[in-house]
Design an enzyme around this catalytic site. Structure first.
Site, PDB file in Angstrom:
ATOM      1  N   ASP A   1       0.877  -1.343   0.144  1.00 59.60           N
ATOM      2  CA  ASP A   1      -0.411  -0.180   0.202  1.00 59.60           C
ATOM      3  C   ASP A   1       0.566   1.197  -0.050  1.00 59.60           C
ATOM      4  O   ASP A   1       2.184   1.508   1.301  1.00 59.60           O
ATOM      5  CB  ASP A   1      -0.949   0.317   1.710  1.00 59.60           C
ATOM      6  CG  ASP A   1      -2.147  -0.752   1.036  1.00 59.60           C
ATOM      7  OD1 ASP A   1      -2.885  -0.634  -0.099  1.00 59.60           O
ATOM      8  OD2 ASP A   1      -2.857  -1.096   1.793  1.00 59.60           O
TER       9      ASP A   1
ATOM     10  N   GLU B   1     -14.206  -1.856  -1.962  1.00 57.10           N
ATOM     11  CA  GLU B   1     -14.342  -2.016   0.049  1.00 57.10           C
ATOM     12  C   GLU B   1     -15.658  -1.446   0.320  1.00 57.10           C
ATOM     13  O   GLU B   1     -16.149  -0.566  -0.550  1.00 57.10           O
ATOM     14  CB  GLU B   1     -13.533  -1.098   0.444  1.00 57.10           C
ATOM     15  CG  GLU B   1     -13.223  -1.069   1.916  1.00 57.10           C
ATOM     16  CD  GLU B   1     -11.812  -1.227   2.709  1.00 57.10           C
ATOM     17  OE1 GLU B   1     -11.038  -1.197   2.339  1.00 57.10           O
ATOM     18  OE2 GLU B   1     -12.118  -1.440   4.246  1.00 57.10           O
TER      19      GLU B   1
HETATM   20  O1  KIV Z   1      -4.461  -1.829   4.415  1.00 53.94           O
HETATM   21  C1  KIV Z   1      -5.754  -3.225   3.629  1.00 53.94           C
HETATM   22  O2  KIV Z   1      -5.029  -4.395   4.405  1.00 53.94           O
HETATM   23  C2  KIV Z   1      -6.759  -3.133   2.784  1.00 53.94           C
HETATM   24  C3  KIV Z   1      -7.517  -3.960   2.449  1.00 53.94           C
HETATM   25  C4  KIV Z   1      -8.501  -3.924   3.570  1.00 53.94           C
HETATM   26  C5  KIV Z   1      -8.164  -4.596   0.985  1.00 53.94           C
HETATM   27  O3  KIV Z   1      -6.066  -2.152   2.480  1.00 53.94           O
END
Ligand code: KIV
Length: 269
Positions: free
Chosen positions: A91, A186
């Site tokens: 991320d 989501e």
């Molecule tokens: O940060 C995370 O775990 C996510 C998931 C909820 C898709 O973005």
């Protein structure tokens, strides 16, 4: 127990489109450290996501907002080293996708170079399409994340279902047109996920979005029953790791206090 059918090579970005095309569900789970990365990979999932949810489920924060680039790189490097078969996605933490294409490319390039992962995920609306296009032009595979965007929790008024079908569709479509290779949906109604999946042209991976997506993702700690916060209704826990771990630690403490640990088998020399 069913054994996963493990291909010899690592899952690559185009494999997700191929799975969608073939109607085979895509699986993604989060991992944040070496043991969870190893376990997820051994279980045969397609993608391992080093989510900024690390701030919540590992660091005990109330949102993902505090996650930093350095923390994502730290956890991403560990997981990418643990995972040999699944596609590893890391991320991009808040607010780096909102600071222009240059900052996003610099940040995502650091993630790729310093972790060894294969792709990045970023939350955004159609307003971040230029950033996705800039990353893709730089050769950085992007997974988009629309619907409930946890980094925008304060603006959205909480972790709640995003019911605006037009907005969800527009955001997913903009991400696909900008070159994202997949999109996480989501907390959107089943019908919104169905419509987006039917029209967007790239794999959709749902969390709280119903069964009509091309794939599903869950947070590891929710999936194995290791979450301390209230678990969302869309989660199915496949284990009760919290009870198992607490029980083990409690039994060890009792054995130490009763002097039955360490016994002869655990005593060296
Ligand atoms: O940060 C995370 O775990 C996510 C998931 C909820 C898709 O973005």
């Amino acid at each position: 127990m069913t054994q996963p059918t493990a291909p010899a090579r690592r899952i690559a970005v185009p494999d997700l489109a191929a799975k969608r095309q073939a109607g085979r569900p895509i699986t993604m789970v989060t991992a944040y450290d070496w043991p969870t990365g190893r376990l997820a990979d051994a279980a045969g999932v397609d993608c391992v996501l080093v989510g900024d949810s690390v701030a919540m489920v590992v660091a005990g924060r109330t949102s993902t907002i505090p996650a930093t680039l350095e923390q994502m790189i730290y956890h991403g490097e560990i997981v990418a080293r643990a995972v040999s078969r699944a596609l590893v996605v890391v991320d991009l933490p808040f607010p780096l996708q909102h600071l222009g294409v240059r900052t996003a490319v610099e940040s995502c390039a650091r993630i790729l170079k310093e972790t060894g992962c294969q792709a990045v995920k970023l939350e955004g609306t159609a307003g971040q399409a230029d950033v996705i296009a800039g990353l893709v032009a730089a050769g950085i595979p992007v997974m988009a994340h629309v619907g409930l965007r946890p980094q925008a929790v304060h603006q959205l008024g909480g972790y709640r279902m995003q019911r605006d079908l037009d907005a969800v569709t527009a955001d997913a479509r903009a991400a696909a047109e900008a070159g994202a290779f997949a999109v996480v949906l989501e907390c959107v109604p089943r019908e919104a996920a169905r419509v987006v999946t039917a029209t967007v042209g790239i794999p959709t991976i749902g969390i709280g979005a119903g069964p009509d997506c091309d794939g599903q993702v869950l947070v590891m700690h929710d999936l194995v029953g290791l979450s301390f916060d209230r678990v969302p209704k869309f989660v199915r826990a496949y284990a009760d790791a919290k009870t198992t771990l607490a029980d083990a630690i409690g039994r060890w403490r009792a054995d130490v206090e009763s002097r039955s640990f360490p016994g002869p088998a655990e005593t060296l020399g």
